[in-house]
Design an enzyme around this catalytic site. Structure first.
Site, PDB file in Angstrom:
ATOM      1  N   GLU A   1      -5.718  -8.211   1.088  1.00  0.00           N
ATOM      2  CA  GLU A   1      -6.403  -7.726   2.381  1.00  0.00           C
ATOM      3  C   GLU A   1      -7.589  -7.489   2.014  1.00  0.00           C
ATOM      4  O   GLU A   1      -8.107  -6.659   1.204  1.00  0.00           O
ATOM      5  CB  GLU A   1      -5.776  -6.609   2.887  1.00  0.00           C
ATOM      6  CG  GLU A   1      -4.555  -6.969   3.513  1.00  0.00           C
ATOM      7  CD  GLU A   1      -3.654  -5.642   4.143  1.00  0.00           C
ATOM      8  OE1 GLU A   1      -4.660  -4.605   4.548  1.00  0.00           O
ATOM      9  OE2 GLU A   1      -2.550  -5.330   4.263  1.00  0.00           O
TER      10      GLU A   1
ATOM     11  N   GLU B   1       0.753  -1.188  -0.039  1.00  0.00           N
ATOM     12  CA  GLU B   1      -0.034   0.047  -0.010  1.00  0.00           C
ATOM     13  C   GLU B   1       0.754   1.258   0.194  1.00  0.00           C
ATOM     14  O   GLU B   1       0.695   2.104   0.940  1.00  0.00           O
ATOM     15  CB  GLU B   1      -0.934   0.041   1.030  1.00  0.00           C
ATOM     16  CG  GLU B   1      -2.193  -1.006   0.977  1.00  0.00           C
ATOM     17  CD  GLU B   1      -3.054  -0.632   2.195  1.00  0.00           C
ATOM     18  OE1 GLU B   1      -2.828   0.309   2.967  1.00  0.00           O
ATOM     19  OE2 GLU B   1      -4.272  -1.275   1.883  1.00  0.00           O
TER      20      GLU B   1
HETATM   21  C1  NOJ Z   1      -3.995  -2.199   5.440  1.00  0.00           C
HETATM   22  C2  NOJ Z   1      -2.475  -2.284   5.829  1.00  0.00           C
HETATM   23  O1  NOJ Z   1      -1.879  -3.038   4.834  1.00  0.00           O
HETATM   24  C3  NOJ Z   1      -2.722  -2.975   7.237  1.00  0.00           C
HETATM   25  O2  NOJ Z   1      -1.368  -2.820   7.816  1.00  0.00           O
HETATM   26  C4  NOJ Z   1      -3.652  -2.402   8.001  1.00  0.00           C
HETATM   27  O3  NOJ Z   1      -3.765  -2.952   9.396  1.00  0.00           O
HETATM   28  C5  NOJ Z   1      -4.945  -2.512   7.340  1.00  0.00           C
HETATM   29  N1  NOJ Z   1      -5.161  -2.117   5.980  1.00  0.00           N
HETATM   30  C6  NOJ Z   1      -6.414  -1.969   8.158  1.00  0.00           C
HETATM   31  O4  NOJ Z   1      -6.007  -0.630   8.506  1.00  0.00           O
END
Ligand code: NOJ
Length: 449
Positions: free
Chosen positions: A356, A168
């Site tokens: 994710e 990200e």
């Molecule tokens: C994306 C991130 O990669 C992760 O580290 C984070 O905990 C989640 N989003 C939720 O915010």
């Protein structure tokens, strides 16, 4: 739910959010270790993390990894995404720490022994502080530092087939370099542009070098994609939403697929070209083996004549709906369908993996159970939308739930719990939530069809 037999299923975590053991066995400090610290240091001035929570108090995955992988297996997942802490294998970002290497070898071996496929992220935001002292992502030399680290890992952890380069970019660059709410806590527009360009170039350079040395490995990267909508039907609101889409999504993706930065007429953004060197346009173009996509919610924007240079305003979810998670994010399942279809529409001829997706709530243990029905609803509705995108032609290969474990949610600390498994951060005891039991039934029912 429709036929999902073609999809693989996994759960994800990251090192900084779960490992704890921040300074044992030769590990060096990362920008996040210091950002959480109560002591004044190189970047630390004043903690901005909720409740002054510290990542060292997370899940102790460093000591509990076997238990956690066995729980993942018990739920029925066959894939596990985790990240390597750069500072564990290279405390200063350059020199190797054999004990750190051993730890990840053990984790990877344990996955294989249990027939779990490891998906390893190389950079999930925990930059070595020693590299930050040299400018971190703002220093162009990082392209080489990162590529060497990536090459070392892929060579050393040779049984891993699937690699995710950088997690990200939009989030850690925006929060860490523009708004200063994530490590390294910087607030400089120029710094943000430089860091953005260097992250994009690092993905390109690392990809090319890795493919050259290890052509059989599958090398992708993970991108945050948030579905953006205009607040109303006015032309100006559509324009505001379009601009927001460039700023939060396209800017960190399109350079890699040969479209360049979507700068349009935003003069300020055009300043990114200050950091270009000869040949950069071509170097950005990277034909990744797969695109990791991460969508959690939708965001809404409207026109705002008073915003001097962007003319837009974000309309927060809690002003629009009561269907919120503990992050104050709207539960909006259709968003994941829309973002997958958007990536599909680029015609990249490469698979998409949902690396994710998940939701945080303020879960409570009552009589040894966590009745997290809102999370079950979230997963059911979102997985349905992923499957709809697949049946509408998107080449979605897999889905990772975020997260296997409750963990350290960056600036939000420990309050938002994202896990399928509840973690008591004091005793480190694990407990499968009802959502983990739901997943177990869901995954085992699949086998029959
Ligand atoms: C994306 C991130 O990669 C992760 O580290 C984070 O905990 C989640 N989003 C939720 O915010």
């Amino acid at each position: 739910m429709s036929d999902n037999s073609q999809l693989f299923w996994g759960a994800a975590i990251s090192a900084a959010q779960t490992e704890s053991a921040c300074d044992v066995d030769g590990k060096g400090l990362s920008i996040w270790d210091e950002f959480c610290s109560k002591k004044q240091g190189y970047i630390y001035k004043q903690s901005t993390i909720k409740n002054k929570d510290h990542m060292k108090d997370s899940c102790d995955f460093y000591y509990h990894y076997k238990e956690d992988i066995l729980l993942l297996k018990k739920i029925g997942f066959k894939h596990f995404r985790f990240s390597i802490a750069w500072t564990r294998v290279m405390p200063d970002g350059i020199n190797v720490n054999p004990l750190g290497v051993d730890f990840y070898k053990d984790v990877i071996d344990f996955c294989h022994e249990n027939e779990i496929v490891p998906w390893v992220t190389l950079y999930h935001w925990d930059l070595p502080i020693e590299l930050e002292k040299k400018g971190g992502w703002i220093n162009r030399e990082i392209i080489e530092w990162f590529t060497q680290y990536a090459t070392f890992c892929v060579k050393t952890f040779s049984t891993v087939e699937n690699w995710i380069l950088i997690n990200e970019p939009s989030v850690f660059l925006g929060a860490g370099y523009l708004f200063g709410i994530h490590a390294p806590g910087k607030k400089s527009f120029d710094g943000f542009l430089a860091a953005t360009h260097h992250v994009m170039l690092s993905i390109g350079e690392a990809y090319r070098r890795l493919k050259n040395e290890f052509p059989d490995k599958s090398i992708g990267s993970s991108f945050s994609f948030t579905h953006i909508e205009p607040a109303g039907h006015k032309e100006k609101d559509y324009k505001a939403a379009e601009l927001a889409d460039k700023l939060v999504n396209r800017m960190f993706f399109e350079p890699l697929i040969g479209h360049g930065y979507p700068l349009g007429d935003v003069k300020k953004l055009n300043q990114i070209t200050k950091f270009f060197k000869k040949g950069d346009e071509e170097k950005l173009i990277t034909d990744l083996d797969f695109y990791g996509l991460q969508t959690y919610t939708r965001e809404v924007f409207k026109h705002n004549p008073f915003n001097p240079f962007l003319k837009l305003k974000h309309v927060p979810a809690d002003e629009r709906t009561i269907d919120l998670t503990a992050m104050n994010w709207e539960m909006h399942a259709e968003s994941i369908y829309k973002t997958i279809m958007k990536v599909h529409a680029y015609n990249l001829n490469r698979p998409i993996v949902v690396t994710e997706n998940g939701a945080a709530f303020n879960d409570q243990v009552v009589l040894d159970r966590v009745n997290d029905f809102s999370r079950i609803h979230y997963f059911q509705t979102h997985i349905n939308e992923v499957l709809r995108a697949k049946s509408d032609g998107a080449d979605v290969k897999g889905y990772f739930a975020w997260s296997l474990l409750d963990n350290f949610e960056w600036a939000e600390g420990y309050y938002p719990r994202f896990g399928l498994i509840y973690v008591d951060f004091k005793t480190k005891k694990r407990l499968m939530k009802e959502s983990a039991h739901w997943f177990r039934r869901f995954l085992s029912s699949q086998l029959k069809y």
